[in-house]
Design an enzyme around this catalytic site. Structure first.
Site, PDB file in Angstrom:
ATOM      1  N   ILE A 480     -37.657  31.240 104.197  1.00 51.89           N
ATOM      2  CA  ILE A 480     -38.632  32.251 103.786  1.00 51.89           C
ATOM      3  C   ILE A 480     -39.812  32.283 104.761  1.00 51.89           C
ATOM      4  CG2 ILE A 480     -37.921  32.239 101.376  1.00 51.89           C
ATOM      5  CD1 ILE A 480     -40.307  30.501 100.709  1.00 51.89           C
ATOM      6  N   THR A 482     -40.449  29.508 106.605  1.00 52.19           N
ATOM      7  CA  THR A 482     -40.930  28.135 106.678  1.00 52.19           C
ATOM      8  C   THR A 482     -40.415  27.394 107.905  1.00 52.19           C
ATOM      9  OG1 THR A 482     -39.059  27.701 105.248  1.00 52.19           O
ATOM     10  CG2 THR A 482     -41.187  27.828 104.202  1.00 52.19           C
ATOM     11  N   ALA A 524     -36.324  21.398 102.889  1.00 61.02           N
ATOM     12  CA  ALA A 524     -36.131  20.553 104.077  1.00 61.02           C
ATOM     13  C   ALA A 524     -35.376  19.289 103.680  1.00 61.02           C
ATOM     14  CB  ALA A 524     -37.472  20.224 104.709  1.00 61.02           C
ATOM     15  N   ASN A 646     -40.572  18.536 112.164  1.00 62.09           N
ATOM     16  CA  ASN A 646     -40.959  19.384 113.284  1.00 62.09           C
ATOM     17  C   ASN A 646     -42.467  19.549 113.231  1.00 62.09           C
ATOM     18  OD1 ASN A 646     -41.583  21.536 114.992  1.00 62.09           O
ATOM     19  ND2 ASN A 646     -39.669  22.608 114.565  1.00 62.09           N
ATOM     20  N   LYS A 648     -44.498  21.287 114.785  1.00 61.19           N
ATOM     21  CA  LYS A 648     -45.019  22.640 114.887  1.00 61.19           C
ATOM     22  C   LYS A 648     -44.882  23.410 113.576  1.00 61.19           C
ATOM     23  CE  LYS A 648     -45.262  25.297 119.048  1.00 61.19           C
ATOM     24  NZ  LYS A 648     -44.584  25.769 120.229  1.00 61.19           N
ATOM     25  N   GLU A 720     -45.981  23.334  99.978  1.00 65.95           N
ATOM     26  CA  GLU A 720     -46.994  23.582  98.959  1.00 65.95           C
ATOM     27  C   GLU A 720     -48.237  22.715  99.051  1.00 65.95           C
ATOM     28  OE1 GLU A 720     -44.453  25.225  95.409  1.00 65.95           O
ATOM     29  OE2 GLU A 720     -43.289  23.937  96.700  1.00 65.95           O
TER      30      GLU A 720
END
Ligand SMILES: Cc1cc2nc3c(=O)[nH]c(=O)nc-3n(C[C@H](O)[C@H](O)[C@H](O)COP(=O)(O)OP(=O)(O)OC[C@H]3O[C@@H](n4cnc5c(N)ncnc54)[C@H](O)[C@@H]3O)c2cc1C
Ligand code: SF4
Lengths: 768, 337
Positions: A480, A482, A524, A646, A648, A720
């Site tokens: 979405i 992310t 994830a 990750n 980034k 979140e």
């Protein structure tokens, strides 16, 4: 058996996980090649425009005159409750994966109006323009019945939801004796806090393109999990599993509004099946305000403490909005029982029925709301006790989850406080409100803690290795925005020792191995674990084949000692002994090698531990003393979230969450006019979210946290946590700057000014 | 959105003729407001007369002042060196509004005719006298944080949302228009209207008149001016209150003052008495407070917007301080000077 727990790979074999990687889908997005639900072409496509109901929240449609609309050239059909195709009888048929207890809203079911702006007709035409024009010609008369949309007024009718929402923990039992502890507490604070209703407003509005092909449907839907749409359509329209294929490769943001199939999916599918044509329905921006929202919530908190700041009592009560037809629930007050160590805690969580659409999950549902109350109350307590707010939190640090009595899978919150405070310069804070200034601007420093549940869900994935070295991953999950595509590729590239460019990720397709909705920050951990497990399946097969090859240098080896790197399998510490993966494939004459696996949460860890993500967020605001212009000039957010895949995309998630928090604190509110039962500021010129000028320095720290219980790959999730606590930290900073405690979000200029004029802070905390 | 026909004349006379021949027709310039209103079915023009080909895109010298063509985009105007140098108040006010993308599209004429942002006006399901005369004013007793505190009527309490217009009011610009009977010039203060019992009329432009230019007089107050805008986020929001202030100082005394408010009334609000009150006064806080009180003496709130009276008072004082000190509000640095 394949090794699935966290046996961390030697770091030399992990060139991707833990580094900052560019999004592998970035180019396709910025060049417009990535297709979203409303962009898929179809032959003979028809366009549906939804007609939204009038300015009443309860009543009945008396008459709906469609003649003028039907007379417009190019209009194919106008659907209303009067002529819609037959629908399944039972309400339960309409329950989607995350439906709360109650009766789901059924578009065009009957003449009843249950909320303002509900869909009352669908105009289907040859073009979008004709559909929209014809829709404006419908003449509808209503009979209005009394309705109630004022949460404050409905507080007295609030009730404990009789049926719990699946997956949502109701408040734990009270512990100790809060009344007595409060009565005896030498320091106490008590106050009410308000969180405004908010609409999600992702950039992409909701859309479904339903392609009809001889009774079979290919559905491009905006959804946070294709399986949810597929199951919904199978149930509602009585279609066999083979007849519905849902595809959603890209989602232009969702924040929770894409968890439940929305009414455009129902309407587009209904029309496609009835007309035996392909139909697309796209919602307008203002119609996005007729979907679900973050429920406005009134909280009441009372905290008691010893003079040294040790908590002795917490009472946390909340009344949240829900619709008249469903009992939407989230975890609002439980945070007060696990956030800090405290012997006496009492909880109360109630709902009040309003004539609106059913609220639903919006980024950190429940926590964004409840932790806001708790963390402001903690700040008020620190002030009342004359203790530094950071010290107060350290003094009451919870070593275990007192709600369940279980230890945490990991908790590096102390380190978050330490690193965050150091980066921010917290020790230079002058404790007294209004004691820091720069010219006409008062400077305030505030902090808050963030908590969010860390969980994983059962997820399946397939990995297919080709003779040419290409690696294809497949799982039904969503991205979405992310970065799911990218982290899955990273995990697989590391597991197989191939360059990330050789990894192709396929997601958002109901024909792929099953995956849950993307929500709860679990994707994830869940999809990542599944992909890793599938890759481990491949490794195992490859290793066995390699070992069995004649004269294999790996002949006497075990899988655990093998590193997959640079397209080879080599023995750890002895790279001279290696086998080229492609050679194994060639020797076996294999074009492809596949493994499909399902990753599940560790049962033992689930039962015996509590998994949470933590953060400490530090905020500087500057407030013009006279004009009350608030600027959030500096934020440091220190996050402990297990393994960071990750750097980034992880940082982007936190930045996005923090910006959401700025909006929640200062700007966002869906404003109801109770005379019409309607959210009135239904466009993004009038519904304010932060713009660039509102967002200054945001410094994200990822605190190292090793967790071998929370998920097989040690990941907790980041979607979140960035918003949780942010609004409180800002409100606390504003208090520190100005001495004004505004407890109603958002803190707009009028509230700060009213405070000046009245001379007292709104509902000033009673300090004892 | 309804169906409409579309024409794109090359000459002013042709455009005016088109408009006069069809009462349902509308001019369209940048389209940044009109198209939104059409999408919401608030406006349903039978014909769009695209005026972007008309030769009204120049900024010309006139009698020491400047003539700004109606089609000069807001961004071109704000960054025109003559405007930046001689009328920085105007440049500043424009840059306080909307976003770069919108300012690139928005035109000088369109900006003056943009309609209110009252949420009820935009929602055809609710009563609104401005949209549907006689249906009632939903903002009274409703959501009205953005609404007027000056010059409102029982029929409408909407505000004019333009920032540019506030500077033009302070600068005493003139609006040159063309109609079927020829050209005329309307002083800026008479261009927009108060709602009275005809809230559907925002201004005194006749239905078939076209704005040709906005003319700026020679006096430009480039030394002591400011545009101070207060809003609900730091950029890209309409004003809760804005103040255009310009002073001519002589020996620490105010020789001439110009003061206009945005976000508080159905038109950019100017109070000549307050300006007069400042004349000859020392350029200091006490004088500014008096002027603020004078401007707001008739102010009235409608609930949610009560705070605007006090906010406006403070904003006026601060704006006059900024102007007097020669430290105009920066529109890029959001710290209030
Ligand atoms: C999200 C958003 C935020 C905004 N924020 C701000 C803000 O902060 N401050 C601010 O001041 N403005 C703001 N605006 C408004 C913007 O400045 C106006 O929309 C713009 O100036 C209108 O100019 P236009 O050329 O696009 O007008 P159009 O939309 O083309 O026309 C508007 C009206 O003017 C008429 N018209 C246009 N030109 C002429 C003419 N020459 N003669 C006669 N009639 C004419 C049209 O018929 C129409 O009725 C915002 C707009 C949006 C959408
Ligand atoms: S204030 Fe004016 S524009 Fe708003 S609802 Fe009332 S009449 Fe309509």
């Amino acid at each position: 058996m394949v090794q699935t727990s966290t046996a961390p790979l030697p770091s030399s074999a992990r060139p991707y996980v833990g580094t900052g990687q560019r999004r592998i889908d970035g180019v396709s997005k910025v060049t417009g090649q990535a297709r979203y639900a409303a962009e898929f072409p179809a032959d003979g496509l028809l366009y549906g425009h939804v007609v939204s109901g009038g300015a009443l929240a309860s009543g009945e449609i008396l008459r709906i005159d469609t003649r003028a609309a039907e007379a417009v050239a190019g209009v194919v059909r106008v659907y209303t409750h009067e002529n819609r195709p037959r629908q399944p009888w039972f309400d339960s048929t309409y329950q989607d994966q995350v439906a709360p207890p109650g009766i789901p809203f059924r578009p065009l079911k009957d003449a009843k109006i249950v909320y303002s702006g509900q869909p009352v007709a669908l105009v289907v035409a040859q073009s979008l323009e004709v559909a929209a024009y014809a829709a404006s010609l419908l003449e509808i008369t209503y009979r209005e019945e009394p309705f109630r949309t004022d949460l404050a007024a409905e507080q007295s009718n609030a009730y404990v939801p009789p049926e719990k929402r699946a997956g949502i923990e109701p408040p734990p039992p009270d512990r100790g004796d809060v009344d007595r502890a409060l009565a005896e507490a030498p320091v106490k604070v008590e106050a009410s806090y308000f969180v405004a209703a908010e609409h999600h407003n992702p950039m992409e509005t909701h859309a479904s393109t339903v392609v009809w092909n001889d009774g079979k449907l290919t559905v491009y839907d905006k959804i946070q999990g294709v399986v949810a749409s597929k199951e919904y359509l199978n149930e509602v329209f009585g279609l066999s599993p083979d007849d519905v294929h849902v595809i959603s490769p890209f989602v232009g943001g969702a924040f929770g509004v894409g968890l439940r199939p929305q009414y455009q999916l129902f309407l587009a599918t209904m029309a496609a099946l009835d007309l035996r044509r392909s139909v697309r329905v796209t919602l307008t921006r203002d119609q996005m305000f007729t979907l679900t929202y973050r429920p406005h919530t009134i909280q009441h908190l009372a905290l008691g403490a010893e003079r040294d700041g040790r908590l002795t009592a917490i009472r946390h009560e909340a009344v949240a909005a829900t619709s008249t037809f469903e009992d939407y629930q989230e975890v609002v007050v439980n945070w007060s029982g696990l956030g800090y160590r405290c012997p006496n805690v009492a909880f109360d969580y109630k709902l009040a029925k309003l004539h609106t659409y059913t609220p639903s999950d919006m980024r950190a549902p429940g926590a964004a709301t409840g932790v806001y109350g708790l963390e402001c109350a903690m700040d008020e307590l620190a002030h009342a006790a004359g203790i530094d707010p950071l010290e107060l939190r350290l003094k009451n640090y919870a070593e275990e989850d007192a709600n369940t009595g279980k230890p945490f899978t990991s908790k590096q919150l102390r380190e978050c406080y330490r690193q965050g405070a150091e980066r921010f310069g917290w020790s230079r804070r002058s404790p007294r409100p209004r004691s820091m200034r720069d010219g006409r601007e008062l400077i305030g420093w505030g902090l808050a803690t963030g908590f969010w549940e860390a969980s994983m869900q059962q997820t399946s994935a397939r990995a297919v290795l080709s003779a040419d070295g290409g690696l294809e991953l497949a799982t039904a999950t969503a991205d979405i925005g992310t970065g799911t595509y990218t982290i899955l590729a990273q995990i697989a590239a590391d597991a197989m020792g191939v360059p990330i460019e050789q990894v192709d990720v396929k997601i958002g397709d109901s024909s792929l191995p099953a995956s849950p909705l993307e929500g709860g920050s679990w994707t994830a951990a869940s999809a990542g674990s599944a992909v890793q497990k599938a890759c481990f399946g491949l490794r195992e097969q490859l290793f066995h084949h390699a070992r069995a090859m004649e004269g294999s240098p790996l002949a006497n080896e075990v899988l655990e000692r093998i590193i997959f790197t640079g397209g080879r399998m080599e023995v750890a510490n002895d790279p001279s002994r290696s086998v080229v993966v492609a050679d194994v494939m060639a020797a076996l004459g294999l074009e492809k090698l596949a493994a499909e696996e399902t990753a599940k949460p560790d049962q033992d860890a689930q039962e015996n531990y509590s998994g949470y993500t933590h953060s400490a967020i530090f905020v500087e605001v500057r407030v013009d003393e006279e004009l009350n212009v608030v600027r959030v000039t500096r934020i440091v957010d220190a996050v402990a979230a297990g393994r960071i895949l990750n750097l980034k995309t992880a940082r982007s998630q936190i930045l996005g969450g923090v910006v959401f928090g700025i909006g929640m604190a200062l700007e966002e509110q869906s404003e109801l006019d109770h005379r019409f039962g309607r959210f009135m500021n239904h466009n993004i010129a009038e519904y304010h979210i932060p713009v660039n000028a509102d967002v200054r320095d945001i410094d994200v720290i990822f605190v190292e946290e090793h967790d071998d219980k929370v998920s097989p790959i040690g990941v907790k999730g980041l979607g979140e946590i960035g918003i949780v606590g942010t609004a409180a930290a800002i409100a606390n900073a504003i208090f520190h700057a100005t001495g004004k405690r505004v407890r109603d979000l958002p803190i707009t200029p009028d509230k700060l000014l009213r405070d000046d004029v009245d001379g007292v802070s709104s509902g000033m905390a009673r300090a004892g | 959105m309804n169906r409409f026909s579309y024409v794109r004349p090359d000459a002013v006379a042709a455009a005016v003729r088109e408009r006069a021949s069809d009462p349902g027709a509308r001019f369209i310039a940048g389209g940044t407001n009109l198209l939104d209103l059409m999408k919401y079915d608030v406006e349903a023009p039978s014909r769009l007369i695209d005026i972007t080909r008309l030769p009204l895109r120049d900024i010309q010298e006139i009698d020491g002042g400047l003539r700004i063509g109606a089609l000069v985009p807001n961004s071109d105007l704000a960054y025109d060196p003559r405007i930046e140098e001689r009328y920085p108040l105007l440049a500043s006010a424009i840059l306080a509004g909307a976003s770069p993308q919108l300012r690139n599209m928005a035109t000088t004429g369109g900006n003056l005719l943009q309609r209110t942002r009252c949420v009820y006006f935009y929602d055809t399901a609710t009563p609104c006298n401005k949209r549907t005369p006689g249906s009632g004013c939903s903002a009274i007793g409703g959501i009205n944080r953005q609404h007027a505190i000056l010059g409102a009527s029982e029929h409408c309490i909407a505000t004019n949302p333009s920032d540019m217009g506030v500077a033009l009011a302070a600068l005493r610009a003139n609006v040159r228009v063309a109609g079927p009977d020829g050209e005329r010039t309307i002083p800026f203060s008479e261009f927009h209207r108060l709602p009275g019992d005809e809230p559907q009329r925002d201004n005194n432009l006749a239905a078939d008149e076209l704005i040709l230019s906005v003319d700026l007089p020679a006096e430009h107050f480039a030394a002591n001016y400011t545009y101070l805008k207060l809003r609900e986020r730091l950029s890209y929001a309409f004003a809760l209150v804005s103040v255009a202030a310009a002073l001519r100082l002589e020996d620490g005394k105010i020789a001439e003052a110009r003061l206009a408010l945005g976000g508080v009334a159905h038109k950019p609000w100017r109070d000549e008495e307050a300006e007069e009150l400042l004349r000859g006064q020392p350029a200091e806080r006490a004088s500014f407070e008096q002027a603020a009180l004078r401007i707001l003496s008739g102010a009235r709130g409608f609930g949610e917007n009560d705070f605007k009276i006090e906010l406006a008072r403070r904003a006026i004082v601060r704006a006059l301080e900024q102007a007097a000190a020669g430290t105009p509000q920066s529109q890029s640095d959001k710290r209030v000077q």
